[in-house]
Motif scaffolding. Structure first.
Motif, PDB file in Angstrom:
ATOM      1  N   ALA A 165       0.929  -1.458  -0.284  1.00 31.47           N
ATOM      2  CA  ALA A 165       0.123   0.008   0.048  1.00 31.47           C
ATOM      3  C   ALA A 165       1.274   1.314  -0.188  1.00 31.47           C
ATOM      4  O   ALA A 165       0.311   1.711  -0.940  1.00 31.47           O
ATOM      5  CB  ALA A 165      -0.803  -0.311   1.672  1.00 31.47           C
ATOM      6  N   ALA A 166       2.197   1.587   0.769  1.00 33.55           N
ATOM      7  CA  ALA A 166       3.252   2.637   0.888  1.00 33.55           C
ATOM      8  C   ALA A 166       3.511   2.800  -0.411  1.00 33.55           C
ATOM      9  O   ALA A 166       3.591   3.890  -0.709  1.00 33.55           O
ATOM     10  CB  ALA A 166       3.866   1.846   1.819  1.00 33.55           C
ATOM     11  N   GLN A 167       4.477   1.554  -0.526  1.00 37.41           N
ATOM     12  CA  GLN A 167       4.878   1.604  -2.363  1.00 37.41           C
ATOM     13  C   GLN A 167       3.842   2.335  -3.574  1.00 37.41           C
ATOM     14  O   GLN A 167       4.410   2.719  -4.490  1.00 37.41           O
ATOM     15  CB  GLN A 167       5.295   0.083  -2.850  1.00 37.41           C
ATOM     16  N   GLU A 168       2.319   1.470  -3.390  1.00 37.25           N
ATOM     17  CA  GLU A 168       1.197   2.443  -4.384  1.00 37.25           C
ATOM     18  C   GLU A 168       1.268   3.787  -3.989  1.00 37.25           C
ATOM     19  O   GLU A 168       1.008   4.431  -5.414  1.00 37.25           O
ATOM     20  CB  GLU A 168       0.694   1.875  -4.884  1.00 37.25           C
ATOM     21  N   THR A 169       1.120   3.961  -2.643  1.00 36.21           N
ATOM     22  CA  THR A 169       0.898   5.410  -2.534  1.00 36.21           C
ATOM     23  C   THR A 169       1.968   6.313  -3.041  1.00 36.21           C
ATOM     24  O   THR A 169       1.873   7.210  -3.939  1.00 36.21           O
ATOM     25  CB  THR A 169       0.230   5.826  -0.938  1.00 36.21           C
ATOM     26  N   LEU A 170       2.833   5.859  -2.758  1.00 40.50           N
ATOM     27  CA  LEU A 170       4.264   6.415  -3.007  1.00 40.50           C
ATOM     28  C   LEU A 170       3.944   7.145  -4.383  1.00 40.50           C
ATOM     29  O   LEU A 170       4.645   8.305  -5.593  1.00 40.50           O
ATOM     30  CB  LEU A 170       5.734   6.136  -2.555  1.00 40.50           C
ATOM     31  N   ALA A 171       4.059   5.385  -5.257  1.00 42.28           N
ATOM     32  CA  ALA A 171       4.018   6.170  -6.786  1.00 42.28           C
ATOM     33  C   ALA A 171       2.941   6.922  -7.208  1.00 42.28           C
ATOM     34  O   ALA A 171       3.427   7.602  -8.066  1.00 42.28           O
ATOM     35  CB  ALA A 171       3.656   4.634  -7.116  1.00 42.28           C
ATOM     36  N   ILE A 172       1.869   7.155  -6.789  1.00 42.67           N
ATOM     37  CA  ILE A 172       1.123   7.872  -7.202  1.00 42.67           C
ATOM     38  C   ILE A 172       1.497   9.037  -6.877  1.00 42.67           C
ATOM     39  O   ILE A 172       1.085  10.111  -7.726  1.00 42.67           O
ATOM     40  CB  ILE A 172      -0.470   8.296  -6.221  1.00 42.67           C
ATOM     41  N   VAL A 173       2.068   9.202  -6.406  1.00 38.42           N
ATOM     42  CA  VAL A 173       2.315  10.679  -5.116  1.00 38.42           C
ATOM     43  C   VAL A 173       3.685  11.028  -6.203  1.00 38.42           C
ATOM     44  O   VAL A 173       3.580  12.978  -6.503  1.00 38.42           O
ATOM     45  CB  VAL A 173       3.080  11.143  -3.547  1.00 38.42           C
ATOM     46  N   ALA A 174       4.059  10.352  -6.918  1.00 43.65           N
ATOM     47  CA  ALA A 174       5.686  10.866  -7.575  1.00 43.65           C
ATOM     48  C   ALA A 174       4.837  10.985  -9.266  1.00 43.65           C
ATOM     49  O   ALA A 174       4.898  11.998  -9.424  1.00 43.65           O
ATOM     50  CB  ALA A 174       6.269   9.148  -7.495  1.00 43.65           C
TER      51      ALA A 174
END
Length: 221
Positions: A89-98
């Motif tokens: 979930a954190a990886q997906e969230t970080l990718a979306i923010v990036a």
């Protein structure tokens, strides 16, 4: 004013970067060097001097540092237990923010298709990979998030334009994986080019009203 010896300037920059605990910007270097030092020329000379060596001069997030040459990175590899790993979930969230910054919590949830856990946002904020950029000028004044210099340094990016594009991700097989619903990969070259950041519209000493959104509740499995 006596013109500074280019070799002297080059050696000064080399010494500062070698001793620095973190990457230095041109402004950081200028504060230490004598007035009139040609920093750009010194940097260019160092890049040529270290080209093909075991250590190279690299630009990361607009700052300069010495780092191990990419083809010799295997020498620095060691197996060790990672004290903390990002959840899916954190990886997906970080990718979306990036790729979509500046982005609000609601927009992150819309892309992922699930509610954003407080713990997920907290982890990324605590690790310094994302930061609160300010409030969007829309009803409710939602807070927006963006990546940090620490994110750029961790992934070795000079600018956001260096994020992998669709072609690169397809070549690596990443787009064949089950991506979160609604997730898209914008062209990195078009990522907010020249756009000013949302201002942090807080009064001095004021506790932001959204602070309770980041209480660090553990993320549910």
């Amino acid at each position: 004013m006596t013109e500074l010896d280019p070799l002297f300037v080059e050696r000064c920059i080399e010494a500062l970067l070698f001793a620095a605990a973190e990457p230095l910007s041109d402004v950081d270097l200028a504060k230490r060097l004598p007035e009139g030092a040609d920093i750009a020329a010194g940097i260019d000379a160092l890049r040529v001097r270290y080209e093909g060596r075991g250590v190279e001069l690299a630009c990361v997030a607009g700052r300069w540092r010495f780092q191990t040459a990419a083809d010799l990175s295997f020498l620095m590899t060691e197996e060790r237990e990672e004290p903390r790993r990002l959840s899916k979930a954190a990886q997906e969230t970080l990718a979306i923010v990036a790729y979509h910054q500046p982005v609000t919590r609601a927009e992150i949830e819309a892309v992922r298709g699930v509610q954003a856990s407080r713990g997920t946002i907290d982890v990324l904020l605590e690790l310094g990979l994302i930061r609160m950029r300010g409030r969007r000028r829309t009803p409710g004044r939602p807070v927006t998030f963006g990546t940090t210099d620490a994110f750029m340094e961790h992934y070795g990016l000079a600018t956001l334009a260096d994020l992998p594009g669709i072609a690169e991700m397809k070549a690596a097989g990443l787009l064949e994986m089950n991506l979160p619903p609604g997730f898209t990969v914008p062209d990195p070259l078009g990522l907010r080019a020249g756009e000013e950041e949302d201002p942090l519209d807080f009064d001095d000493g004021e506790t932001p009203e959204f602070a309770q959104d980041f209480l660090g509740e553990p993320e549910k499995a």
